[in-house]
Design a protein around this motif. Sequence first.
Motif, PDB file in Angstrom:
ATOM      1  N   ALA A 142       4.960 -49.273 -19.828  1.00  0.00           N
ATOM      2  CA  ALA A 142       6.273 -49.363 -19.198  1.00  0.00           C
ATOM      3  C   ALA A 142       6.422 -48.276 -18.136  1.00  0.00           C
ATOM      4  O   ALA A 142       5.959 -47.147 -18.306  1.00  0.00           O
ATOM      5  N   ASP A 143       7.064 -48.616 -17.039  1.00  0.00           N
ATOM      6  CA  ASP A 143       7.341 -47.662 -15.960  1.00  0.00           C
ATOM      7  C   ASP A 143       8.813 -47.282 -16.049  1.00  0.00           C
ATOM      8  O   ASP A 143       9.681 -47.937 -15.457  1.00  0.00           O
ATOM      9  N   LEU A 144       9.101 -46.242 -16.801  1.00  0.00           N
ATOM     10  CA  LEU A 144      10.479 -45.842 -17.039  1.00  0.00           C
ATOM     11  C   LEU A 144      10.962 -44.873 -15.970  1.00  0.00           C
ATOM     12  O   LEU A 144      10.185 -44.054 -15.470  1.00  0.00           O
ATOM     13  N   PRO A 145      12.230 -44.923 -15.623  1.00  0.00           N
ATOM     14  CA  PRO A 145      12.756 -44.014 -14.595  1.00  0.00           C
ATOM     15  C   PRO A 145      12.897 -42.591 -15.117  1.00  0.00           C
ATOM     16  O   PRO A 145      13.037 -42.355 -16.319  1.00  0.00           O
ATOM     17  N   GLY A 146      12.859 -41.656 -14.198  1.00  0.00           N
ATOM     18  CA  GLY A 146      13.109 -40.260 -14.545  1.00  0.00           C
ATOM     19  C   GLY A 146      11.952 -39.595 -15.253  1.00  0.00           C
ATOM     20  O   GLY A 146      10.815 -40.071 -15.260  1.00  0.00           O
ATOM     21  N   CYS A 147      12.251 -38.474 -15.866  1.00  0.00           N
ATOM     22  CA  CYS A 147      11.251 -37.699 -16.597  1.00  0.00           C
ATOM     23  C   CYS A 147      10.659 -38.540 -17.720  1.00  0.00           C
ATOM     24  O   CYS A 147      11.403 -39.196 -18.460  1.00  0.00           O
ATOM     25  N   PRO A 148       9.339 -38.543 -17.884  1.00  0.00           N
ATOM     26  CA  PRO A 148       8.741 -39.323 -18.967  1.00  0.00           C
ATOM     27  C   PRO A 148       9.239 -38.927 -20.345  1.00  0.00           C
ATOM     28  O   PRO A 148       9.267 -39.755 -21.254  1.00  0.00           O
ATOM     29  N   ALA A 149       9.634 -37.684 -20.507  1.00  0.00           N
ATOM     30  CA  ALA A 149      10.065 -37.223 -21.822  1.00  0.00           C
ATOM     31  C   ALA A 149      11.526 -37.535 -22.104  1.00  0.00           C
ATOM     32  O   ALA A 149      11.860 -38.079 -23.149  1.00  0.00           O
ATOM     33  N   CYS A 150      12.404 -37.191 -21.170  1.00  0.00           N
ATOM     34  CA  CYS A 150      13.838 -37.273 -21.454  1.00  0.00           C
ATOM     35  C   CYS A 150      14.603 -38.222 -20.545  1.00  0.00           C
ATOM     36  O   CYS A 150      15.775 -38.507 -20.795  1.00  0.00           O
ATOM     37  N   GLY A 151      13.981 -38.696 -19.461  1.00  0.00           N
ATOM     38  CA  GLY A 151      14.649 -39.621 -18.556  1.00  0.00           C
ATOM     39  C   GLY A 151      15.513 -38.970 -17.499  1.00  0.00           C
ATOM     40  O   GLY A 151      16.145 -39.670 -16.694  1.00  0.00           O
ATOM     41  N   ASP A 152      15.556 -37.644 -17.454  1.00  0.00           N
ATOM     42  CA  ASP A 152      16.377 -36.956 -16.457  1.00  0.00           C
ATOM     43  C   ASP A 152      15.886 -37.317 -15.054  1.00  0.00           C
ATOM     44  O   ASP A 152      14.692 -37.280 -14.763  1.00  0.00           O
ATOM     45  N   GLU A 153      16.810 -37.669 -14.155  1.00  0.00           N
ATOM     46  CA  GLU A 153      16.451 -38.114 -12.813  1.00  0.00           C
ATOM     47  C   GLU A 153      16.867 -37.126 -11.731  1.00  0.00           C
ATOM     48  O   GLU A 153      16.832 -37.447 -10.548  1.00  0.00           O
ATOM     49  N   ARG A 154      17.247 -35.927 -12.114  1.00  0.00           N
ATOM     50  CA  ARG A 154      17.618 -34.927 -11.117  1.00  0.00           C
ATOM     51  C   ARG A 154      16.381 -34.397 -10.398  1.00  0.00           C
ATOM     52  O   ARG A 154      15.252 -34.584 -10.870  1.00  0.00           O
ATOM     53  N   PRO A 155      16.585 -33.730  -9.249  1.00  0.00           N
ATOM     54  CA  PRO A 155      15.433 -33.150  -8.541  1.00  0.00           C
ATOM     55  C   PRO A 155      14.654 -32.210  -9.454  1.00  0.00           C
ATOM     56  O   PRO A 155      15.220 -31.545 -10.331  1.00  0.00           O
TER      57      PRO A 155
END
Length: 241
Positions: A142-155
């Motif tokens: 799966a290609d999940l958005p954000g950080c692979p661990a927590c999903g955070d999408e901030r810079p």
Amino acid sequence: MTSFLTHRAHVHDARLPLRRRHSALRTCITLFAPYGFRATYHHLTLSAAIPRRLEADPDALVRAVEELHEARVLWLARAEEYAAQRRAQKRAGRRAVANPRPWWLRSWWEGPNRAWYEDPFRHPSLRLPEYVRRQNAILDGADLPGCPACGDERPLMSNSTGHGWVELCRECAWVLAPCPCGQRHRFVPETPFNWNGIWQRAHMSDDGTPNPHWPAELPTKCGSLGDGMSRVGGLGGRHVL
């Protein structure tokens, strides 16, 4: 060594002294710790609202072990699938382990989650089952958005290693771009912490909420950087303190 399920039952046993039930929770974490032992324990104190005084909320121990158990069940199912796949690959003559290795077989020193062992406060805020589901999905392609661990999408956050830069997740310090030199570095600034203080939940209040005066009351002496865990997650008996 007795099993995870045996110690889980001890955590549930209201006839046992609270200290023994708490010790049983500790043993469960040594057998399965997705964030590493110290970071997983710290996470559970927050997610299950384990108070500084266990007598104030004995059921918090049950909430903690049940969150851990739910995550472990998800991991066991995926680990069994992986073991079956590996047996089939070996029968077909493909004995080399494909990279990246499954998340529960990663070495903590080489893994992108190394910061959680260096600083037990930097783990994801996700509940453990949510983290395991996320890691299993990534393992399945799966290609999940954000950080692979927590999903955070901030810079991303850039940290200097002295002669290069690493890119870290702003939320949990997951290493998204290691230092170009390829050498081992500390990825996060050294954080003073006292493991006994964490273990005794100095960061929690008696009502199970975070202690607003912590960490000012903790000693400034740094705890050991070693987490005492050989792997992120694995079969019973593979984790030692």
